[in-house]
Design a protein around this motif. Structure first.
Motif, PDB file in Angstrom:
ATOM      1  N   ASN A  46       0.822  -1.351   0.107  1.00 40.29           N
ATOM      2  CA  ASN A  46      -0.069  -0.167   0.095  1.00 40.29           C
ATOM      3  C   ASN A  46       0.806   1.132  -0.133  1.00 40.29           C
ATOM      4  OD1 ASN A  46      -2.634  -1.343   0.081  1.00 40.29           O
ATOM      5  ND2 ASN A  46      -2.592  -1.081   2.189  1.00 40.29           N
ATOM      6  N   LYS A  47       0.514   2.109  -0.863  1.00 37.62           N
ATOM      7  CA  LYS A  47       1.224   3.531  -0.938  1.00 37.62           C
ATOM      8  C   LYS A  47       0.482   4.197   0.403  1.00 37.62           C
ATOM      9  CE  LYS A  47       2.113   3.705  -5.654  1.00 37.62           C
ATOM     10  NZ  LYS A  47       1.765   4.341  -6.986  1.00 37.62           N
ATOM     11  N   LYS A  48       1.128   5.166   0.977  1.00 34.64           N
ATOM     12  CA  LYS A  48       1.047   5.946   1.981  1.00 34.64           C
ATOM     13  C   LYS A  48      -0.188   6.884   1.866  1.00 34.64           C
ATOM     14  CE  LYS A  48       2.670   9.196   5.876  1.00 34.64           C
ATOM     15  NZ  LYS A  48       2.078   8.286   6.714  1.00 34.64           N
ATOM     16  N   ALA A  49      -1.267   7.055   2.688  1.00 33.64           N
ATOM     17  CA  ALA A  49      -2.541   7.587   2.445  1.00 33.64           C
ATOM     18  C   ALA A  49      -3.139   7.859   3.893  1.00 33.64           C
ATOM     19  CB  ALA A  49      -3.548   6.766   1.501  1.00 33.64           C
ATOM     20  N   LYS A  50      -3.805   9.096   3.575  1.00 31.68           N
ATOM     21  CA  LYS A  50      -4.545   9.321   5.077  1.00 31.68           C
ATOM     22  C   LYS A  50      -5.510   8.562   5.640  1.00 31.68           C
ATOM     23  CE  LYS A  50      -6.670  13.494   7.291  1.00 31.68           C
ATOM     24  NZ  LYS A  50      -7.707  12.388   8.153  1.00 31.68           N
ATOM     25  N   VAL A  51      -6.314   7.958   4.770  1.00 35.23           N
ATOM     26  CA  VAL A  51      -7.422   7.025   5.082  1.00 35.23           C
ATOM     27  C   VAL A  51      -6.822   5.955   5.746  1.00 35.23           C
ATOM     28  CG1 VAL A  51      -7.612   5.960   2.995  1.00 35.23           C
ATOM     29  CG2 VAL A  51      -9.340   6.074   4.515  1.00 35.23           C
ATOM     30  N   LEU A  52      -5.747   5.314   5.280  1.00 38.07           N
ATOM     31  CA  LEU A  52      -5.077   4.203   6.022  1.00 38.07           C
ATOM     32  C   LEU A  52      -4.725   4.590   7.320  1.00 38.07           C
ATOM     33  CD1 LEU A  52      -3.198   2.673   2.792  1.00 38.07           C
ATOM     34  CD2 LEU A  52      -5.442   2.145   3.716  1.00 38.07           C
ATOM     35  N   ASP A  53      -3.872   5.711   7.457  1.00 36.37           N
ATOM     36  CA  ASP A  53      -3.354   6.307   8.751  1.00 36.37           C
ATOM     37  C   ASP A  53      -4.585   6.027   9.772  1.00 36.37           C
ATOM     38  OD1 ASP A  53      -0.902   6.291   7.823  1.00 36.37           O
ATOM     39  OD2 ASP A  53      -1.078   8.567   7.231  1.00 36.37           O
ATOM     40  N   ASP A  54      -5.560   6.868   9.295  1.00 39.84           N
ATOM     41  CA  ASP A  54      -6.887   6.884  10.076  1.00 39.84           C
ATOM     42  C   ASP A  54      -7.381   5.538  10.322  1.00 39.84           C
ATOM     43  OD1 ASP A  54      -6.674   9.760  10.066  1.00 39.84           O
ATOM     44  OD2 ASP A  54      -8.158   9.884   8.369  1.00 39.84           O
ATOM     45  N   ILE A  55      -7.541   4.752   9.545  1.00 42.02           N
ATOM     46  CA  ILE A  55      -7.749   3.221   9.592  1.00 42.02           C
ATOM     47  C   ILE A  55      -7.099   2.765  10.750  1.00 42.02           C
ATOM     48  CG2 ILE A  55      -7.964   1.060   8.858  1.00 42.02           C
ATOM     49  CD1 ILE A  55      -9.194   2.252   6.290  1.00 42.02           C
ATOM     50  N   GLU A  56      -5.624   2.674  10.872  1.00 46.27           N
ATOM     51  CA  GLU A  56      -4.960   2.042  11.599  1.00 46.27           C
ATOM     52  C   GLU A  56      -4.791   2.704  13.159  1.00 46.27           C
ATOM     53  OE1 GLU A  56      -0.115   0.986  12.308  1.00 46.27           O
ATOM     54  OE2 GLU A  56      -0.680   2.044  10.511  1.00 46.27           O
ATOM     55  N   HIS A  57      -5.149   4.003  13.186  1.00 39.69           N
ATOM     56  CA  HIS A  57      -5.356   4.731  14.295  1.00 39.69           C
ATOM     57  C   HIS A  57      -6.579   4.383  15.024  1.00 39.69           C
ATOM     58  CE1 HIS A  57      -5.296   8.008  17.627  1.00 39.69           C
ATOM     59  NE2 HIS A  57      -6.528   8.150  17.174  1.00 39.69           N
ATOM     60  N   LEU A  58      -7.763   4.166  14.495  1.00 41.69           N
ATOM     61  CA  LEU A  58      -8.896   3.779  15.062  1.00 41.69           C
ATOM     62  C   LEU A  58      -8.798   2.375  15.487  1.00 41.69           C
ATOM     63  CD1 LEU A  58     -11.442   5.053  12.655  1.00 41.69           C
ATOM     64  CD2 LEU A  58     -11.198   5.849  15.087  1.00 41.69           C
ATOM     65  N   ALA A  59      -8.187   1.492  14.857  1.00 43.38           N
ATOM     66  CA  ALA A  59      -7.939  -0.062  14.985  1.00 43.38           C
ATOM     67  C   ALA A  59      -7.181  -0.186  16.299  1.00 43.38           C
ATOM     68  CB  ALA A  59      -7.301  -0.849  13.763  1.00 43.38           C
ATOM     69  N   ARG A  60      -6.244   0.478  16.209  1.00 49.79           N
ATOM     70  CA  ARG A  60      -5.352   0.371  17.528  1.00 49.79           C
ATOM     71  C   ARG A  60      -6.041   0.947  18.772  1.00 49.79           C
ATOM     72  NH1 ARG A  60      -0.156  -1.229  16.275  1.00 49.79           N
ATOM     73  NH2 ARG A  60       0.846  -0.988  14.192  1.00 49.79           N
ATOM     74  N   GLU A  61      -6.806   1.752  18.409  1.00 51.79           N
ATOM     75  CA  GLU A  61      -7.464   2.523  19.730  1.00 51.79           C
ATOM     76  C   GLU A  61      -8.427   1.422  20.291  1.00 51.79           C
ATOM     77  OE1 GLU A  61      -8.294   7.216  19.640  1.00 51.79           O
ATOM     78  OE2 GLU A  61      -9.872   5.891  18.510  1.00 51.79           O
ATOM     79  N   GLN A  62      -8.936   0.384  19.526  1.00 50.15           N
ATOM     80  CA  GLN A  62      -9.630  -0.645  19.943  1.00 50.15           C
ATOM     81  C   GLN A  62      -8.992  -1.706  20.202  1.00 50.15           C
ATOM     82  OE1 GLN A  62     -13.199  -1.729  17.545  1.00 50.15           O
ATOM     83  NE2 GLN A  62     -13.279   0.474  16.805  1.00 50.15           N
ATOM     84  N   GLY A  63      -7.503  -1.980  20.370  1.00 49.85           N
ATOM     85  CA  GLY A  63      -6.711  -3.030  20.540  1.00 49.85           C
ATOM     86  C   GLY A  63      -6.353  -3.924  19.781  1.00 49.85           C
ATOM     87  N   ALA A  64      -6.775  -3.620  18.553  1.00 54.99           N
ATOM     88  CA  ALA A  64      -6.843  -4.571  17.481  1.00 54.99           C
ATOM     89  C   ALA A  64      -5.224  -4.770  16.801  1.00 54.99           C
ATOM     90  CB  ALA A  64      -7.523  -4.243  15.999  1.00 54.99           C
ATOM     91  N   ASP A  65      -4.783  -6.148  16.482  1.00 56.06           N
ATOM     92  CA  ASP A  65      -3.581  -6.339  15.920  1.00 56.06           C
ATOM     93  C   ASP A  65      -3.722  -5.812  14.632  1.00 56.06           C
ATOM     94  OD1 ASP A  65      -2.838  -7.905  18.300  1.00 56.06           O
ATOM     95  OD2 ASP A  65      -3.625  -9.629  17.454  1.00 56.06           O
ATOM     96  N   VAL A  66      -2.281  -5.187  14.153  1.00 56.03           N
ATOM     97  CA  VAL A  66      -2.298  -4.614  12.833  1.00 56.03           C
ATOM     98  C   VAL A  66      -1.277  -5.588  12.191  1.00 56.03           C
ATOM     99  CG1 VAL A  66      -1.662  -2.764  11.285  1.00 56.03           C
ATOM    100  CG2 VAL A  66      -3.084  -2.350  13.560  1.00 56.03           C
ATOM    101  N   LEU A  67      -1.702  -6.157  10.879  1.00 55.45           N
ATOM    102  CA  LEU A  67      -0.884  -7.126  10.248  1.00 55.45           C
ATOM    103  C   LEU A  67      -0.820  -6.795   8.660  1.00 55.45           C
ATOM    104  CD1 LEU A  67      -2.843 -10.239  11.619  1.00 55.45           C
ATOM    105  CD2 LEU A  67      -0.601  -9.350  12.740  1.00 55.45           C
TER     106      LEU A  67
END
Length: 254
Positions: A46-67
């Motif tokens: 994936n190329k860097k994109a704001k929506v991907l950063d926002d998705i990762e931030h929201l997922a980590r806030e919920q304690g999700a693993d990011v793979l």
């Protein structure tokens, strides 16, 4: 804990995971109240994109693993390489399980869907089932609307609590249920038996068909009974989601 116990624990967890994909779909789902993210999957290309950063931030806030995965691995997770846009999300649900005719509750009532393709209808049906004494919604993986962000939104988040039994073939699932003593009741505008006249002694599965075509021929052939909902003032039919609400809540409204 033994290897067998670990396997059963993981199997139970995976059976309750719902995987959605697509950048907007995943982002919108993560913004909804009640979503419980388990794992977020990214394509490593994936190329860097704001929506991907926002998705990762929201997922980590919920304690999700990011793979991170290569494209091939991600497509096996999303099962839709053309539309996953390099992101997929596993969401925990409380009521999602595999259909098993042996576990149907004696005397219980269920609703099964045959080719309900409108996400709004599916979401509203899920909400009605969740709010009712109906034991579970029987939902085939193919032919019906996908459990995605549109359905989550239409269900007002009740998708995460509603008992839903997934099956690969509705016809096969209904046939197995019949063998275990369940009665299959198809909703049909031309039926001679009124919905209000049924008894409460049997395990019964109410089948609702496609928004425009109704119940398919294979499912019709399995029906033990066909039922109509009596209507006044010349009204010929109801939206399938409204019909599901009347069935699901009938005992609470009488």
């Amino acid at each position: 804990m033994s290897d067998s116990d670990n396997y059963l624990k993981k199997k139970k967890l995976f059976s309750r995971l719902l995987t959605i994909y697509g950048r907007n779909t995943v982002y919108e789902a993560l913004c909804m109240p009640g979503v419980k993210a388990e794992r977020l999957h990214f394509a490593s290309s994936n190329k860097k994109a704001k929506v991907l950063d926002d998705i990762e931030h929201l997922a980590r806030e919920q304690g999700a693993d990011v793979l991170y995965h290569d494209k091939g691995a991600l497509s096996r997770i999303s099962k839709n390489a053309k539309q996953d846009q390099g992101v997929a999300l596993d969401i925990r649900t409380e009521g999602l399980a595999e259909f098993d005719a042996n576990t149907l509750e004696a005397g219980g009532e269920y609703i099964a869907l045959d080719r309900i393709t409108n996400p709004q209808n599916l979401g509203m049906i899920i909400r009605s089932v969740c709010a009712s004494p109906i034991k579970a919604l029987i939902l085939p993986r193919k032919g019906c609307a996908k459990l995605d962000a549109l359905v989550i939104k239409a269900s007002a988040g009740s998708l995460f609590r509603c008992p839903i039994l997934r099956c690969d073939s509705l016809t096969q699932a209904l046939s197995q249920a019949q063998q275990e003593g369940a009665r299959i009741a198809g909703l049909d505008l031309k039926a001679t038996t009124s919905f209000s006249a049924i008894d409460d002694q049997h395990t019964r599965i109410f089948v609702l068909g496609n928004e425009s075509e109704g119940i398919g021929k294979e499912v019709q052939a399995l029906c033990d009974e066909r039922l109509r909902i009596d209507m006044a003032r010349g009204v010929e039919s109801l939206n399938v989601a409204v019909t599901a609400s009347l069935i699901a809540l009938r005992k609470q409204l009488t």
